[in-house]
Design an enzyme around this catalytic site. Structure first.
Site, short mmCIF file in Angstrom:
data_model
loop_
_atom_site.label_atom_id
_atom_site.label_comp_id
_atom_site.label_asym_id
_atom_site.label_seq_id
_atom_site.Cartn_x
_atom_site.Cartn_y
_atom_site.Cartn_z
N ASN A 9 -8.36 -18.09 97.55
CA ASN A 9 -7.47 -17.58 98.59
C ASN A 9 -6.32 -16.87 97.87
O ASN A 9 -5.47 -17.52 97.27
CB ASN A 9 -6.96 -18.77 99.43
N TRP A 10 -6.33 -15.55 97.95
CA TRP A 10 -5.34 -14.78 97.19
C TRP A 10 -3.98 -14.73 97.89
O TRP A 10 -3.02 -14.19 97.34
CB TRP A 10 -5.88 -13.37 96.91
N LYS A 11 -3.91 -15.25 99.09
CA LYS A 11 -2.63 -15.30 99.84
C LYS A 11 -1.96 -13.91 99.83
O LYS A 11 -2.66 -12.91 99.82
CB LYS A 11 -1.74 -16.41 99.29
N HIS A 94 -5.02 -22.49 107.77
CA HIS A 94 -4.42 -22.80 106.47
C HIS A 94 -3.06 -23.45 106.68
O HIS A 94 -2.34 -23.12 107.63
CB HIS A 94 -4.27 -21.52 105.63
N GLU A 96 -0.31 -23.00 105.35
CA GLU A 96 0.81 -22.05 105.44
C GLU A 96 0.89 -21.42 106.82
O GLU A 96 1.97 -21.10 107.31
CB GLU A 96 0.70 -21.01 104.31
N GLU A 166 -7.01 -29.67 102.28
CA GLU A 166 -5.92 -29.24 101.42
C GLU A 166 -4.67 -30.04 101.74
O GLU A 166 -3.93 -29.69 102.67
CB GLU A 166 -5.63 -27.74 101.63
N GLY A 172 0.16 -25.48 95.62
CA GLY A 172 1.13 -24.69 94.86
C GLY A 172 2.18 -25.55 94.15
O GLY A 172 3.20 -25.04 93.71
N SER A 212 -3.79 -27.07 93.99
CA SER A 212 -3.62 -27.05 92.54
C SER A 212 -4.92 -27.29 91.77
O SER A 212 -4.92 -27.97 90.73
CB SER A 212 -2.53 -28.05 92.12
N GLY A 233 -5.92 -21.44 95.17
CA GLY A 233 -4.87 -20.46 95.39
C GLY A 233 -4.49 -19.80 94.08
O GLY A 233 -5.18 -18.90 93.59
N GLY A 234 -3.40 -20.26 93.48
CA GLY A 234 -2.83 -19.65 92.27
C GLY A 234 -3.84 -19.35 91.17
O GLY A 234 -3.82 -18.26 90.59
P1 13P Z 1 -2.98 -23.64 95.04
O1 13P Z 1 -4.33 -23.66 94.36
O2 13P Z 1 -2.10 -22.54 94.54
O3 13P Z 1 -2.34 -24.98 95.06
O4 13P Z 1 -3.26 -23.25 96.59
C1 13P Z 1 -4.22 -23.94 97.30
C2 13P Z 1 -4.43 -23.25 98.59
O5 13P Z 1 -3.59 -23.28 99.47
C3 13P Z 1 -5.69 -22.52 98.77
O6 13P Z 1 -5.86 -22.13 100.09
#
Ligand code: 13P
Length: 250
Positions: A9-11, A94, A96, A166, A172, A212, A233-234
């Site tokens: 997920n590149w957000k 998600h 967020e 998640e 994050g 993470s 994510g990251g």
């Molecule tokens: P991180 O891997 O950056 O913690 O993010 C997880 C995430 O929200 C994937 O959708």
């Protein structure tokens, strides 16, 4: 046998040209890979990324979608628009979206139903905050998110659903759930699905862990019985970091 499913997920990261470059590198590096791989760029990067992965098995997904066909919904993106680009997969719910933009279980349910109606596959995200976990409400939160999120979803549509667990406190933050805690939450989710549907739907359901995930912890997570994949994510923002995650079994 559930096939491992690793997603990035590149957000709200990467420009369209950076996204296309990364997608091209991944498509090249993952030739012949047996793991199912998805990447979810920002809407504006989707056309360039679709072009970059053409001919590969990488799935390109949207990070969100509206629950209406079209109309006066400024700033929103429809299923029809995504499908026109060839996008058949979407991440919904998600954390967020839930916590920054106030999306409710009911709204997420409307989006899930709308995506399915349009023949799309859904990666439905669920997960508790630290407060919810510490106050002993993990099971209740997951039950609400899943039973409301999937309300009206028939058994036959469940093959189009992936669930991503998640925990909000692990996203994050660099804090990963231990493989044991993640597996226990996944077991709760699988049990819920068995109650809502049946054993075979529960056994076939792919449940990803997100929060993470990195090269150093993916192996231990994926070794757990109920963990079938990861939503990253990251660490999905560069080939160097994402490739070893996708190739966790090498
Ligand atoms: P991180 O891997 O950056 O913690 O993010 C997880 C995430 O929200 C994937 O959708």
């Amino acid at each position: 046998m559930r096939k491992p499913y690793i997603a990035g997920n590149w957000k709200m990261n990467l420009t369209p040209s950076q996204a296309a470059k990364l997608a091209k590198e991944l498509a090249e590096a993952l030739k012949g890979s047996t793991t199912k791989v998805m990447i979810a760029p920002s809407f504006v990067s989707i056309p360039a990324v679709m072009k970059a992965v053409k001919g590969s098995d990488i799935i390109v997904a949207a990070q969100n979608m509206n629950d209406h066909e079209n109309g006066a919904f400024t700033g929103e993106v429809s299923a029809e628009q995504l499908l026109d680009l060839g996008v058949k997969d979407v991440i919904l719910g998600h954390s967020e979206r839930r916590h920054i933009y106030g999306e409710s279980n009911e709204l997420i349910n409307a989006k899930v139903l709308f995506a399915l109606k349009n023949g799309m596959n859904v990666d439905l995200c669920v997960g508790e905050t630290l407060d919810e976990r510490e106050s002993g409400n993990l099971e209740k939160v997951l039950t609400d998110q899943i039973s409301i999120g999937l309300k009206g979803v028939g058994k036959e549509a469940m093959e189009h659903i992936t669930i991503a667990y998640e925990p909000v406190w692990a996203i994050g933050t660099g804090k990963t759930a231990t493989p044991e805690d993640a597996d226990a939450a996944h077991a709760i989710i699988r049990g819920l699905i068995e109650k809502l549907y049946d054993k075979s739907v529960a056994e076939d359901l792919i449940i990803q862990y997100g929060g993470s995930v990195k090269a150093s912890n993916v192996k231990a997570l994926m070794a757990k019985e109920n963990i079938d994949g990861a939503l990253v994510g990251g660490a999905s923002l560069s080939t160097e970091k994402f490739l070893p995650i996708v190739q966790f079994d090498k």
